[in-house]
Design a protein around this motif. Structure first.
Motif, PDB file in Angstrom:
ATOM      1  N   GLU A 138       0.837  -1.187   0.000  1.00 20.91           N
ATOM      2  CA  GLU A 138       0.000   0.000   0.000  1.00 20.91           C
ATOM      3  C   GLU A 138       0.881   1.248   0.000  1.00 20.91           C
ATOM      4  O   GLU A 138       1.945   1.271   0.612  1.00 20.91           O
ATOM      5  N   PRO A 139       0.450   2.344  -0.672  1.00 23.65           N
ATOM      6  CA  PRO A 139       1.228   3.580  -0.629  1.00 23.65           C
ATOM      7  C   PRO A 139       1.251   4.137   0.776  1.00 23.65           C
ATOM      8  O   PRO A 139       0.247   4.129   1.483  1.00 23.65           O
ATOM      9  N   GLU A 140       2.414   4.600   1.207  1.00 22.55           N
ATOM     10  CA  GLU A 140       2.541   5.126   2.559  1.00 22.55           C
ATOM     11  C   GLU A 140       1.876   6.489   2.649  1.00 22.55           C
ATOM     12  O   GLU A 140       2.111   7.374   1.829  1.00 22.55           O
ATOM     13  N   GLU A 141       1.025   6.705   3.653  1.00 21.96           N
ATOM     14  CA  GLU A 141       0.359   7.983   3.869  1.00 21.96           C
ATOM     15  C   GLU A 141       1.312   8.880   4.637  1.00 21.96           C
ATOM     16  O   GLU A 141       1.743   8.554   5.741  1.00 21.96           O
ATOM     17  N   THR A 142       1.688  10.001   4.058  1.00 19.36           N
ATOM     18  CA  THR A 142       2.751  10.814   4.626  1.00 19.36           C
ATOM     19  C   THR A 142       2.252  12.047   5.360  1.00 19.36           C
ATOM     20  O   THR A 142       3.015  12.935   5.686  1.00 19.36           O
ATOM     21  N   LYS A 154       1.015  12.959  -7.987  1.00 19.97           N
ATOM     22  CA  LYS A 154       1.876  12.563  -6.871  1.00 19.97           C
ATOM     23  C   LYS A 154       1.127  12.608  -5.543  1.00 19.97           C
ATOM     24  O   LYS A 154       1.149  11.653  -4.761  1.00 19.97           O
ATOM     25  N   ILE A 155       0.430  13.722  -5.281  1.00 19.24           N
ATOM     26  CA  ILE A 155      -0.329  13.843  -4.036  1.00 19.24           C
ATOM     27  C   ILE A 155      -1.446  12.810  -3.993  1.00 19.24           C
ATOM     28  O   ILE A 155      -1.690  12.183  -2.953  1.00 19.24           O
ATOM     29  N   LYS A 170      -1.577   9.885  -5.278  1.00 20.70           N
ATOM     30  CA  LYS A 170      -1.056   8.538  -5.041  1.00 20.70           C
ATOM     31  C   LYS A 170      -0.473   8.387  -3.642  1.00 20.70           C
ATOM     32  O   LYS A 170      -0.649   7.351  -2.991  1.00 20.70           O
ATOM     33  N   GLU A 171       0.228   9.423  -3.165  1.00 19.25           N
ATOM     34  CA  GLU A 171       0.939   9.309  -1.905  1.00 19.25           C
ATOM     35  C   GLU A 171       0.114   9.705  -0.691  1.00 19.25           C
ATOM     36  O   GLU A 171       0.398   9.262   0.422  1.00 19.25           O
ATOM     37  N   LYS A 172      -0.907  10.533  -0.898  1.00 25.11           N
ATOM     38  CA  LYS A 172      -1.679  11.060   0.237  1.00 25.11           C
ATOM     39  C   LYS A 172      -3.187  10.969  -0.011  1.00 25.11           C
ATOM     40  O   LYS A 172      -3.900  11.971   0.024  1.00 25.11           O
TER      41      LYS A 172
END
Length: 341
Positions: free
Chosen positions: A27-31, A236-237, A239-241
């Motif tokens: 899973e993509p890491e929530e930053t 990017k946002i 996918k990552e957040k």
């Protein structure tokens, strides 16, 4: 027909969502921890086009605390229309902004692909050519031989060849000149141009500034399936957040609904942040915009996007030669992040 919907979530529910880090390496890491009780996430939001009544809902979400409740410290800046806003988002200089979906499709077709739509603001396009009664522009044919002004990246300007083809006019006989978003109506007032690219809800503001009767040629007369503005962020946002995106979207849509339900208060809030605002005109813009946000009889909730409609819009643009083949709605819309039931 594929329909992607979601009931609008209140900010209290959004703030209860917490990101569970490290659950799976797949899973993509929530930053970020927006809304989880930690430090507020700093976000830059661009309005769609200057600071008119139609964009007051962003200021409402800020003033009423909807953004803060969802975990965000938001800075609002003036947008310059679809093309400029997309460039700012893709470059990382801003995080979220409304753009016209059709204009976004046109930019995508030209190779700008690092952005994605996450919610609808208006269910129908508000794009139009605006003029004043003294210019005698009553039909599309009247545009031939005229000079129009708009920002270079505006959806009205970029979509004009398709509109012209469907309206059976020669778009090469219409001259365009560049204008800044905040000054377009002022340019129209001077009489140096015959018309400007504008949203139909701009009628009250045009009347107030030009002191003349506005006239409009709405693109929706010929392009019936087109959406209006949609909220975008960078790929990017998205996918990552993903949780940040959902929470920000919910807070902004809460501001949108509040502004439409309380247009006079929203206009006052806008004037507080943009002193030149004519409150009566801003209030009237919001009242006109309501029917575009909540299309009568459609059954759509605020923020939803029907990908089947988007596919039809893509087909129209491809038929007019403004989009290459092979583009699908899912390439420009983050289906998993859209408001759902």
């Amino acid at each position: 027909m594929r329909r992607v919907t979601r009931t609008f979530a209140v900010a209290a529910l959004a703030t209860a969502l917490a990101v569970v880090a490290g659950c799976s390496s797949d899973e993509p890491e929530e930053t970020n921890n927006a809304g989880s009780g930690g430090e507020l996430v700093k976000v830059t939001y661009l309005t769609s086009f200057g600071n008119f009544g139609r964009d007051a809902y962003g200021w409402v979400a800020l003033e009423k605390g909807f953004f803060r409740e969802a975990g965000f410290d938001v800075t609002i800046q003036k947008g310059q229309g679809t093309g400029g806003n997309i460039t700012t988002i893709v470059s990382g200089k801003a995080d979220y902004t409304p753009i016209d979906l059709t204009g976004g499709l046109l930019q995508f077709g030209k190779g700008t692909k690092d952005f994605t739509a996450v919610a609808a603001i208006q269910q129908r396009t508000m794009a139009a050519i605006a003029s004043t009664s003294d210019k005698n522009i009553k039909t599309p044919k009247d545009l031939e031989g005229k000079t129009l002004a708009d920002t270079p990246g505006s959806v009205v300007r970029n979509l004009f060849p398709t509109y012209a083809k469907l309206a059976n006019i020669d778009y090469t006989k219409v001259k365009w000149q560049d204008g800044d978003a905040a000054n377009l109506i002022g340019i129209l007032k001077t009489g140096k141009v015959d018309g400007i690219g504008q949203f139909v809800v701009g009628r009250p503001t045009i009347a107030a500034v030009t002191e003349k009767e506005p006239t409009f040629l709405p693109y929706s007369d010929y392009l019936t399936d087109l959406y209006g503005n949609v909220l975008i962020t960078s790929t990017k946002i998205a996918k990552e957040k993903p949780e940040e995106v959902k929470k920000f979207t919910a807070a902004l849509l809460k501001g949108l609904e509040y502004a439409l339900a309380n247009p006079a208060e929203a206009a006052t809030i806008l004037k507080k942040n943009e002193p030149p605002t004519v409150e009566a005109a801003a209030k009237a813009e919001l009242e006109l915009m309501a029917s575009f946000v909540r299309s009568a009889g459609s059954g759509e909730k605020v923020g939803t996007i029907d990908t089947a409609r988007v596919a039809r819009s893509i087909a129209i643009l491809q038929g007019a030669g403004q989009l290459p083949q092979g583009i699908t709605p899912e390439q420009i819309i983050s289906v998993d992040l859209l408001p759902k039931v």
